[in-house]
Design a protein around this motif. Structure first.
Motif, PDB file in Angstrom:
ATOM      1  N   ASP A   1     -21.774 -26.843 -72.318  1.00  0.00           N
ATOM      2  CA  ASP A   1     -22.901 -27.477 -73.006  1.00  0.00           C
ATOM      3  C   ASP A   1     -22.744 -27.415 -74.521  1.00  0.00           C
ATOM      4  OD1 ASP A   1     -24.234 -28.165 -70.648  1.00  0.00           O
ATOM      5  OD2 ASP A   1     -25.131 -26.171 -70.490  1.00  0.00           O
ATOM      6  N   GLN A   2     -22.215 -26.307 -75.002  1.00  0.00           N
ATOM      7  CA  GLN A   2     -22.048 -26.182 -76.444  1.00  0.00           C
ATOM      8  C   GLN A   2     -20.972 -27.145 -76.951  1.00  0.00           C
ATOM      9  OE1 GLN A   2     -21.354 -22.176 -77.687  1.00  0.00           O
ATOM     10  NE2 GLN A   2     -21.790 -22.611 -79.838  1.00  0.00           N
ATOM     11  N   ASN A   3     -19.922 -27.332 -76.193  1.00  0.00           N
ATOM     12  CA  ASN A   3     -18.890 -28.304 -76.570  1.00  0.00           C
ATOM     13  C   ASN A   3     -19.459 -29.716 -76.616  1.00  0.00           C
ATOM     14  OD1 ASN A   3     -16.709 -26.518 -76.887  1.00  0.00           O
ATOM     15  ND2 ASN A   3     -16.270 -26.528 -74.698  1.00  0.00           N
ATOM     16  N   VAL A   4     -20.247 -30.069 -75.581  1.00  0.00           N
ATOM     17  CA  VAL A   4     -20.832 -31.407 -75.530  1.00  0.00           C
ATOM     18  C   VAL A   4     -21.791 -31.620 -76.693  1.00  0.00           C
ATOM     19  CG1 VAL A   4     -22.288 -32.971 -74.178  1.00  0.00           C
ATOM     20  CG2 VAL A   4     -20.552 -31.576 -73.035  1.00  0.00           C
ATOM     21  N   GLU A   5     -22.626 -30.615 -76.982  1.00  0.00           N
ATOM     22  CA  GLU A   5     -23.574 -30.742 -78.080  1.00  0.00           C
ATOM     23  C   GLU A   5     -22.860 -30.873 -79.427  1.00  0.00           C
ATOM     24  OE1 GLU A   5     -27.251 -31.256 -79.672  1.00  0.00           O
ATOM     25  OE2 GLU A   5     -26.735 -31.081 -77.543  1.00  0.00           O
ATOM     26  N   THR A   6     -21.761 -30.150 -79.587  1.00  0.00           N
ATOM     27  CA  THR A   6     -21.008 -30.232 -80.836  1.00  0.00           C
ATOM     28  C   THR A   6     -20.408 -31.620 -81.022  1.00  0.00           C
ATOM     29  OG1 THR A   6     -20.478 -27.885 -80.703  1.00  0.00           O
ATOM     30  CG2 THR A   6     -19.136 -29.222 -82.177  1.00  0.00           C
ATOM     31  N   PHE A   7     -19.828 -32.170 -79.955  1.00  0.00           N
ATOM     32  CA  PHE A   7     -19.248 -33.511 -80.053  1.00  0.00           C
ATOM     33  C   PHE A   7     -20.324 -34.558 -80.327  1.00  0.00           C
ATOM     34  CE2 PHE A   7     -15.421 -31.837 -77.822  1.00  0.00           C
ATOM     35  CZ  PHE A   7     -14.477 -32.344 -78.686  1.00  0.00           C
ATOM     36  N   LYS A  17     -23.438 -24.449 -85.656  1.00  0.00           N
ATOM     37  CA  LYS A  17     -23.085 -23.106 -85.179  1.00  0.00           C
ATOM     38  C   LYS A  17     -24.311 -22.343 -84.664  1.00  0.00           C
ATOM     39  CE  LYS A  17     -23.366 -21.097 -89.815  1.00  0.00           C
ATOM     40  NZ  LYS A  17     -22.596 -20.378 -90.851  1.00  0.00           N
ATOM     41  N   ASN A  18     -25.525 -22.776 -85.060  1.00  0.00           N
ATOM     42  CA  ASN A  18     -26.731 -22.098 -84.606  1.00  0.00           C
ATOM     43  C   ASN A  18     -27.342 -22.753 -83.372  1.00  0.00           C
ATOM     44  OD1 ASN A  18     -26.636 -20.216 -86.725  1.00  0.00           O
ATOM     45  ND2 ASN A  18     -27.645 -21.664 -88.125  1.00  0.00           N
ATOM     46  N   ILE A  19     -26.655 -23.749 -82.817  1.00  0.00           N
ATOM     47  CA  ILE A  19     -27.183 -24.449 -81.645  1.00  0.00           C
ATOM     48  C   ILE A  19     -26.932 -23.597 -80.406  1.00  0.00           C
ATOM     49  CG2 ILE A  19     -26.962 -26.516 -80.223  1.00  0.00           C
ATOM     50  CD1 ILE A  19     -26.128 -28.020 -82.688  1.00  0.00           C
ATOM     51  N   GLY A  20     -27.910 -23.507 -79.539  1.00  0.00           N
ATOM     52  CA  GLY A  20     -27.686 -22.811 -78.274  1.00  0.00           C
ATOM     53  C   GLY A  20     -28.283 -21.424 -78.279  1.00  0.00           C
ATOM     54  N   THR A  21     -27.955 -20.690 -77.282  1.00  0.00           N
ATOM     55  CA  THR A  21     -28.497 -19.352 -77.063  1.00  0.00           C
ATOM     56  C   THR A  21     -27.657 -18.315 -77.754  1.00  0.00           C
ATOM     57  OG1 THR A  21     -27.214 -19.127 -75.067  1.00  0.00           O
ATOM     58  CG2 THR A  21     -29.392 -20.112 -74.810  1.00  0.00           C
ATOM     59  N   ILE A  48      -9.243 -38.880 -79.908  1.00  0.00           N
ATOM     60  CA  ILE A  48     -10.238 -39.928 -79.690  1.00  0.00           C
ATOM     61  C   ILE A  48     -10.047 -41.070 -80.675  1.00  0.00           C
ATOM     62  CG2 ILE A  48     -12.700 -40.444 -79.744  1.00  0.00           C
ATOM     63  CD1 ILE A  48     -13.177 -37.536 -78.847  1.00  0.00           C
ATOM     64  N   ALA A  49      -9.802 -40.733 -81.945  1.00  0.00           N
ATOM     65  CA  ALA A  49      -9.633 -41.765 -82.977  1.00  0.00           C
ATOM     66  C   ALA A  49      -8.381 -42.593 -82.760  1.00  0.00           C
ATOM     67  CB  ALA A  49      -9.591 -41.121 -84.362  1.00  0.00           C
ATOM     68  N   THR A  50      -7.364 -42.011 -82.101  1.00  0.00           N
ATOM     69  CA  THR A  50      -6.133 -42.747 -81.833  1.00  0.00           C
ATOM     70  C   THR A  50      -6.257 -43.643 -80.610  1.00  0.00           C
ATOM     71  OG1 THR A  50      -4.980 -40.810 -82.713  1.00  0.00           O
ATOM     72  CG2 THR A  50      -3.625 -42.460 -81.647  1.00  0.00           C
ATOM     73  N   GLY A  51      -7.303 -43.445 -79.829  1.00  0.00           N
ATOM     74  CA  GLY A  51      -7.490 -44.248 -78.629  1.00  0.00           C
ATOM     75  C   GLY A  51      -7.258 -43.504 -77.344  1.00  0.00           C
ATOM     76  N   TYR A  52      -6.880 -42.224 -77.429  1.00  0.00           N
ATOM     77  CA  TYR A  52      -6.641 -41.426 -76.231  1.00  0.00           C
ATOM     78  C   TYR A  52      -7.935 -40.701 -75.844  1.00  0.00           C
ATOM     79  CZ  TYR A  52      -1.734 -42.221 -77.338  1.00  0.00           C
ATOM     80  OH  TYR A  52      -0.531 -42.803 -77.619  1.00  0.00           O
ATOM     81  N   PRO A  53      -8.550 -41.020 -74.700  1.00  0.00           N
ATOM     82  CA  PRO A  53      -9.784 -40.322 -74.297  1.00  0.00           C
ATOM     83  C   PRO A  53      -9.512 -38.843 -74.053  1.00  0.00           C
ATOM     84  CG  PRO A  53      -9.347 -42.281 -72.944  1.00  0.00           C
ATOM     85  CD  PRO A  53      -8.110 -42.013 -73.715  1.00  0.00           C
ATOM     86  N   ILE A  54     -10.562 -38.044 -74.208  1.00  0.00           N
ATOM     87  CA  ILE A  54     -10.444 -36.626 -73.872  1.00  0.00           C
ATOM     88  C   ILE A  54     -11.359 -36.330 -72.692  1.00  0.00           C
ATOM     89  CG2 ILE A  54      -9.861 -35.996 -76.240  1.00  0.00           C
ATOM     90  CD1 ILE A  54     -12.701 -34.745 -76.416  1.00  0.00           C
ATOM     91  N   LEU A  55     -10.936 -35.382 -71.884  1.00  0.00           N
ATOM     92  CA  LEU A  55     -11.660 -34.986 -70.684  1.00  0.00           C
ATOM     93  C   LEU A  55     -12.058 -33.523 -70.818  1.00  0.00           C
ATOM     94  CD1 LEU A  55     -12.636 -35.449 -67.763  1.00  0.00           C
ATOM     95  CD2 LEU A  55     -10.311 -34.869 -66.995  1.00  0.00           C
ATOM     96  N   LEU A  56     -13.360 -33.264 -70.726  1.00  0.00           N
ATOM     97  CA  LEU A  56     -13.904 -31.911 -70.741  1.00  0.00           C
ATOM     98  C   LEU A  56     -14.414 -31.575 -69.354  1.00  0.00           C
ATOM     99  CD1 LEU A  56     -16.006 -32.056 -74.046  1.00  0.00           C
ATOM    100  CD2 LEU A  56     -13.773 -30.988 -73.748  1.00  0.00           C
ATOM    101  N   CYS A  57     -14.228 -30.320 -68.942  1.00  0.00           N
ATOM    102  CA  CYS A  57     -14.660 -29.893 -67.615  1.00  0.00           C
ATOM    103  C   CYS A  57     -15.369 -28.545 -67.733  1.00  0.00           C
ATOM    104  CB  CYS A  57     -13.466 -29.796 -66.667  1.00  0.00           C
ATOM    105  SG  CYS A  57     -13.915 -29.367 -64.966  1.00  0.00           S
ATOM    106  N   GLU A  58     -16.416 -28.361 -66.987  1.00  0.00           N
ATOM    107  CA  GLU A  58     -17.162 -27.109 -67.006  1.00  0.00           C
ATOM    108  C   GLU A  58     -16.290 -25.973 -66.482  1.00  0.00           C
ATOM    109  OE1 GLU A  58     -21.623 -25.564 -65.737  1.00  0.00           O
ATOM    110  OE2 GLU A  58     -20.665 -27.203 -64.638  1.00  0.00           O
ATOM    111  N   GLY A  59     -16.321 -24.873 -67.207  1.00  0.00           N
ATOM    112  CA  GLY A  59     -15.504 -23.738 -66.834  1.00  0.00           C
ATOM    113  C   GLY A  59     -14.143 -23.710 -67.478  1.00  0.00           C
ATOM    114  N   GLU A  60     -13.831 -24.736 -68.254  1.00  0.00           N
ATOM    115  CA  GLU A  60     -12.549 -24.805 -68.951  1.00  0.00           C
ATOM    116  C   GLU A  60     -12.800 -24.773 -70.457  1.00  0.00           C
ATOM    117  OE1 GLU A  60      -9.514 -24.925 -67.659  1.00  0.00           O
ATOM    118  OE2 GLU A  60     -10.154 -24.965 -65.565  1.00  0.00           O
ATOM    119  N   ASN A  61     -12.016 -23.971 -71.165  1.00  0.00           N
ATOM    120  CA  ASN A  61     -12.141 -23.940 -72.624  1.00  0.00           C
ATOM    121  C   ASN A  61     -11.083 -24.795 -73.305  1.00  0.00           C
ATOM    122  OD1 ASN A  61     -10.044 -22.307 -71.895  1.00  0.00           O
ATOM    123  ND2 ASN A  61     -10.468 -20.712 -73.414  1.00  0.00           N
TER     124      ASN A  61
END
Length: 527
Positions: A38-44, A13-17, A126-139
């Motif tokens: 970036d925060q989502n990627v760092e958390t994963f 939770k303290n990662i980032g700006t 992810i654990a079930t085998g279904y990939p997840i897709l993250l995109c910049e600008g999307e929460n």
């Protein structure tokens, strides 16, 4: 699972700006995805640290927007990710006016795309085998239906084979098991409630029933018992069976386990519920009675007279398996007057060199037989049967010649072992095998009185037991005469027009009356 994710998220939770921290404070629970890519990627990455099989594939969406696909090697379809995600989204041409959601709908040839917005849902996907897709600008993240893992083919169940009937059996894939049931029962009234059990394994469990046939109170009770299971992991359906049965200390199973889809569907059509567990071919059926453990699927695939004969043979040899060694011990020790003189002299001659009393002799042989049976199960299939058969013959013959046991005792133990193999359900056979030993001890100390006391104790125990609130000896105790047509004997199919009483009073009839075959029912025959 949510607790573990919260622990991991608290470390990051303290990662980032300071801007990222403000974004985090805007969300009520920490489990929600951040607005910052970036925060989502760092958390994963912090969650999946030291996980070499978790892949993070970064790319640019049409050369402009950063995106990331997270998947596990061996569980996800890597070819599908390349062909249906990376290739179409990395093309140089793009429509500026088209939103990211429209791109997913119009340009991704994937049948299932689900929007998710929490780390817990992403980790489960992810654990079930279904990939997840993250995109910049999307929460939000997007779970893609591109799973692909190795699975065993559909084979005939080894422990529930038969001469007639389906050759298909469940396997370890939950999706295949549900499809096998759906292929038989095509009605939309067949409902399947999914849930996940196990803090670390997150095992997928499905509660299947037919709406309108199964009692609503029964389904609610089973669902509540499943939901209150809090355990680290579920590795086999036996874990769930022990957690939800009424009496865990009883040797008799209160839930039927089967790996045959036709048996599961037959119980569904009677108003029972079926529990399917991912990772095991054994499904659970509830509620059941004691007589459900004695019935076989082949009883319903044969003519009524043959089915009734085989069923009565089963009941008879069930008693043989439980009581024959005890009767031999009691009669030979306390009640010799019950044996004809010629037979008694022959048995006395065979026991003349045996130094042990009948109870010790029986225990030696029974324990040896059980050890050989277990050894045959644990050994490789190619040599297991040979070792068990040859071992029984050699050891039995050597024990008789050495004077350790008598020949009649070998015959009694052999007949008892053969009788135990006639019980269709392995769990029921194990209960009978276990109860045989205390009954033998009572027979060796009290004679026939000890056997009668043991039978009365077992009867009292069975009468007091329930399977999800239903009497274990139903319909014999309490007596429901109309339902004995599928218990003590096997009636013709056209006579079994009603369902068991405890599986839904709202829809008791399963077929139309008057279906008895008759020559006068021919459509083109003239009177």
């Amino acid at each position: 699972m949510i607790r573990n994710v919260s622990k991991l998220l608290s470390k990051t939770k303290n990662i980032g700006t300071q801007t990222k921290q403000n974004n985090q404070q805007d969300l009520k629970p920490q489990d929600f995805l951040y607005h910052d890519f970036d925060q989502n990627v760092e958390t994963f990455r912090s969650i999946y640290v030291n996980c070499f099989d978790v892949m993070f594939r970064s790319f640019l969406l049409y050369g402009k927007t950063r995106a990331l696909v997270i998947y596990i090697v061996g569980l996800s379809n890597t070819n599908g990710i390349e062909d249906f995600v990376l290739y179409p989204f990395m093309k140089e041409t793009a429509n500026e006016e088209q939103s990211f959601h429209k791109l997913l709908e119009n340009q991704m040839p994937v049948s299932m795309v689900k929007r998710i917005n929490t780390f817990t849902e992403c980790i489960q996907s992810i654990a079930t085998g279904y990939p997840i897709l993250l995109c910049e600008g999307e929460n939000d993240a997007f779970s893609l239906g591109l799973c692909k893992w190795e699975k065993r083919g559909i084979e005939e169940p080894a422990a529930e084979g038969g001469i007639r009937g389906s050759r298909e059996g469940f396997n370890e894939s939950l999706g295949i098991n549900t499809s096998l049931i759906r292929r038989i029962i095509k009605s939309p009234a067949l409902k399947m409630q999914p849930m996940r059990i196990g803090e670390y394994t997150e095992t997928a469990v499905v509660l299947a029933y037919i709406e309108g046939l199964a009692d609503k109170g029964l389904i609610e009770e089973i669902s509540n018992r499943l939901k209150r299971i809090k355990i680290d992991g579920i590795l086999e359906s036996e874990y769930i069976e022990e957690m939800i049965e009424d009496n865990s200390y009883s040797p008799f199973p209160q839930i039927l386990s089967t790996e045959r889809p036709d048996i599961a569907c037959a119980n569904l059509l009677e108003g029972r519920a079926v529990i399917l567990v991912d990772g095991t071919p054994f499904s659970l059926v509830a509620p059941i009675s004691f007589f459900s453990l004695i019935q076989s699927h082949e009883d319903y695939y044969q003519r009524p007279l043959m089915g009734t004969l085989i069923r009565w043979l089963r009941y008879f040899f069930l008693g043989i398996s439980l009581l024959l060694p005890s009767l031999y011990i009691a009669i030979l020790t306390f009640h010799q007057e019950m044996v004809p003189a010629a037979l008694l002299l022959s048995m006395a001659a065979s026991r003349e060199a045996v130094p042990f009393p009948a109870i010790v002799e029986a225990l030696i042989m029974e324990i040896s037989f059980e050890a050989l049976r277990e050894a045959g199960v644990r050994l490789p299939k190619q040599i297991g049967s040979a070792v068990s058969i040859v071992g029984a013959l050699v050891i039995g013959q050597a024990a008789v010649q050495a004077g350790l046991v008598s020949a009649p005792m070998v015959i009694v133990v052999a007949i008892t072992g053969i009788a135990s193999f006639m019980i269709p359900r392995y769990a029921a056979g194990m209960a009978i095998r276990m109860l045989r030993f205390p009954i033998m001890l009572f027979a060796g100390t009290l004679g026939l009185l000890g056997i009668m006391m043991s039978i009365i104790a077992i009867a009292i125990h069975l009468c007091s037991m329930r399977s999800f609130g239903e009497p274990y000896l139903s319909p014999l105790a309490p007596l429901k005469f109309r339902e004995l047509k599928d218990v003590l004997w096997k009636s013709p199919l056209w006579m079994m027009d009603t369902r068991p009483h405890f599986t839904g009073e709202s829809n008791t009839h399963r077929q139309s009356p008057g279906l008895a075959p008759s020559p006068k029912q021919g459509g083109d025959q003239s009177e």
